[in-house]
Motif scaffolding. Sequence first.
Motif: not given
Length: 421
Positions: A320-327, A329-331
Amino acid sequence: MPKTVEVPRPTPRAPSAQRVAWLLGPALVAGVAYLDPGNVASNMTAGARFGYLLVWVVVLGNVMAWLIQYLSAKLGIVTGRSLPENLGDRIRNPWARRAYWLQAELVAMATDIAEVIGGAVALQLLFGIPLLLGGLITGVVSTALLIVQSRRGARTFEFVVIGLIAVIALGFTFGVFLGPPDPAAVAGGLVPRFDGADSVLLAASILGATIMPHAIYAHSSLARDRFRPADASAPGIPIARLLRATRWDVSIAMLIAGTVNLCILLLAAANLAGVPGTDSLEGAYAALAQGIGPLVATLFAVGLLASGLASTAVGAYAGAEIMHGLLRVRVPLLARRLITLIPALVILGLGIDPTLALVLSQVVLSFGIPFALIPLVALTARRDLLGTHRNRWTTTAAGVAASVFLIALNAVLLWLVLGGG
């Protein structure tokens, strides 16, 4: 003035000790990644197939892991931002940022595969539950742990994970006392060497399981969540003191992880080497039950279950942190958990050998290490980012040496496995 003087302080030492204890925890949570089912499969297989040959790989991996996890925590503490957030700010090209996210996300999925499969195997060994159903149960319980983290905060999550670490440590170290290894053979295993392509494959698997890319991403985030400036629960604590406490935190976490991982390999080397079928978790469980006793085998399976539950929760947090930090976006938590569960459930449903899947997942993780490690070393060496807390040149040199070693090992692995030898 009276208010300033009469600060609640029962004894001169109590608050200091209390406060130091409060500062510990993030490394223990990140360190559970070093005790996941992939570690169990890799170390158990290495011990059963090659005896004490790869003891040096476990020790070296743990030393490198100490440096890497400290740098990750330092980045989060000093900048107030995780490694993915720092990279998201610096990778300007959106396609490059998406490509970097994709490889990091695949690494996170490989982590989930190992952890869910490990939990499913443990449930089958303990209760006879079919692997697919066991994978679903592991996914549901790990989701509950994530809900605890999101609703009750980092500290409660840490207490739960640390409790599971205690179960893991007991489960995987108890057998070594009943079936102790040969000290001379252990010392011989500290000499770096290989024995063919399979031993290189297992070495890469051990390192992929020991130095986990998602743990590098997660630790910076865990440290940020605990110590970010907006957190009023730690007012006025100097960064230098936080970093000193973090060194203790990382040292304790890596001592536990390194001891447990070494015990797994030594348990297999001393009791399972040459025994047919012990290069799988199921075979190792049966051989332990027959050779040392059912108590050791049961504790082994309990440790494996606790390992799968704790590490899959941390892995999902990292994803979740990888997605938030790079994109940026929070899923939603449940949606993300479902997506990352699918590959593991497919493998379990197809009947693919669980131990083989675990070992190969760790090799995938090994190839993801440079993508996390090289940027981490580069960022923590920057004066404009960390100021006076940037790396010393010796620290940077050690980080570069670790990166070069891991990249070289992966290159040799490719050459051997894909046709060179």
